[in-house]
Every structure is written in structure tokens, then in C-alpha cells.
Design a protein around this motif. Sequence first.
Motif, short mmCIF file in Angstrom:
data_model
loop_
_atom_site.label_atom_id
_atom_site.label_comp_id
_atom_site.label_asym_id
_atom_site.label_seq_id
_atom_site.Cartn_x
_atom_site.Cartn_y
_atom_site.Cartn_z
N UNK A 2 0.73 -1.31 0.08
CA UNK A 2 0.18 -0.04 0.11
C UNK A 2 0.71 1.31 -0.11
N UNK A 3 0.70 2.16 -0.80
CA UNK A 3 1.53 3.40 -0.97
C UNK A 3 1.35 4.05 0.48
N UNK A 4 0.28 4.47 1.00
CA UNK A 4 0.26 4.80 2.17
C UNK A 4 1.14 4.35 3.25
N UNK A 5 1.14 2.87 3.27
CA UNK A 5 2.23 2.44 4.31
C UNK A 5 3.53 2.74 4.09
N UNK A 6 3.81 2.76 2.68
CA UNK A 6 5.26 2.98 2.29
C UNK A 6 5.60 4.60 2.79
N UNK A 7 4.65 5.42 2.57
CA UNK A 7 4.74 6.77 2.73
C UNK A 7 4.93 6.94 4.06
N UNK A 8 4.00 6.33 5.17
CA UNK A 8 4.13 6.52 6.51
C UNK A 8 5.61 6.02 7.03
N UNK A 9 6.22 4.98 6.42
CA UNK A 9 7.66 4.44 6.66
C UNK A 9 8.50 5.51 6.62
N UNK A 10 8.41 6.22 5.28
CA UNK A 10 9.16 7.27 4.94
C UNK A 10 9.27 8.44 5.89
N UNK A 11 8.03 8.57 6.29
CA UNK A 11 7.93 9.89 7.53
C UNK A 11 8.57 9.22 8.66
N UNK A 12 8.34 8.08 9.36
CA UNK A 12 8.86 7.40 10.46
C UNK A 12 10.48 7.35 10.31
N UNK A 13 10.99 7.05 9.16
CA UNK A 13 12.45 6.97 8.85
C UNK A 13 13.07 8.77 9.22
N UNK A 14 12.33 9.40 8.29
CA UNK A 14 12.66 10.78 8.44
C UNK A 14 12.83 11.42 9.76
N UNK A 15 11.81 11.15 10.59
CA UNK A 15 11.47 11.68 11.84
C UNK A 15 12.63 11.00 12.80
N UNK A 16 13.15 9.77 12.59
CA UNK A 16 14.21 8.96 13.21
C UNK A 16 15.69 9.72 13.09
N UNK A 17 15.60 10.00 11.83
CA UNK A 17 17.04 10.68 11.45
C UNK A 17 16.90 12.02 12.26
N UNK A 18 15.92 12.58 12.09
CA UNK A 18 15.81 14.14 12.58
C UNK A 18 15.83 14.39 13.96
N UNK A 19 15.20 13.10 14.82
CA UNK A 19 15.71 13.06 16.15
C UNK A 19 17.09 12.94 16.50
N UNK A 20 17.78 12.41 15.84
CA UNK A 20 19.24 12.13 15.93
C UNK A 20 20.03 13.27 15.29
N UNK A 21 19.45 14.48 14.89
CA UNK A 21 20.26 15.28 14.60
C UNK A 21 20.83 15.39 13.09
N UNK A 22 20.15 14.47 12.43
CA UNK A 22 20.45 14.16 11.00
C UNK A 22 19.66 14.98 9.93
N UNK A 23 20.21 15.77 9.43
CA UNK A 23 19.40 16.73 8.23
C UNK A 23 19.01 15.51 7.31
N UNK A 24 17.73 15.48 6.51
CA UNK A 24 17.34 14.64 5.79
C UNK A 24 16.03 15.29 4.82
N UNK A 25 16.02 14.76 3.77
CA UNK A 25 14.63 15.01 2.94
C UNK A 25 14.03 13.74 2.36
#
Length: 133
Positions: A2-25
Motif C-alpha cells: 500500500x502506498x500509504x504504508x510506504x509513505x508512513x514508513x518514509x515519514x517515520x524514517x525521516x523523523x528518526x533521523x531528525x531526532x538524531x540531529x541528521x538533516x534529511x529530505x
Amino acid sequence: MNIDVGRAGDFIAAAALSRMGVQNVISQQTGFDLVAFIPEPIRVEVKTASKRSSENNNLFAFMTSRGASKKIRLTNETADICCLVALPERCALFRLIGDITGSNTRIRAEEFTPENETQSWLDVMEKLNDSPD
């Protein structure tokens, strides 16, 4: 998937990196989903499991390949890091693409913790720094 599942995963991964101070897009490129800047750009392929394995409720199973009909193994040509997201846990683990050896990867549910999320990123960064250019 499901595209929504993949998109949610992208946001969780981006948030995890951001919490660690890693800039990402989040990226719309074929072969990878995120770009992390450490400071040079690193391509991150995100794989998301929306539920635990039907065969074993203690595992999350990830399709660590690309393609709808013909599965193509992930390689360093398209991404540097694979981020495995367990959607129900809202947690991610990071692996070097070269460490992903099969088209399916199974990880115990109890491994998806905030501590392991951070440690897996630090481990991947250490391996990248140790690898020859």
C-alpha cells in the motif's frame, strides 16, 4: 504494498533521523526514499512492515528487494543504507545495503526500540567511515 504504508514508513524514517540531529529530505527518486546529509548526501532506501509476520508473531518481515513482478536485490548502485521500519512500533533500524543479503529480511519485534534505532544508525555510520572510498 500500500502506498500509504510506504509513505508512513518514509515519514517515520525521516523523523528518526531528525531526532538524531541528521538533516534529511524525503526523495521521489527511483531506488531510494530519503537523502540524509552527514554532511555528504547518503541515499536511504526505506522498507516498511505494516504488521508482524503471519508465520511468527514475534517477527517483522521486510521485502528487501525492488520490483513488482521480478524482484531485484537492493544494491549499492541505487542506495547506501536500508532503513527497516516496523510501522506498529513506529520505530526504525538501519543497515548498510551491503549487509542486506536476501530478498526478505526478518527481524525480531523486540529489536525495534528507540535505543536500537539510534545504535543501528551509529553502527552504520561507523561502517561507512571505515569503508574505503
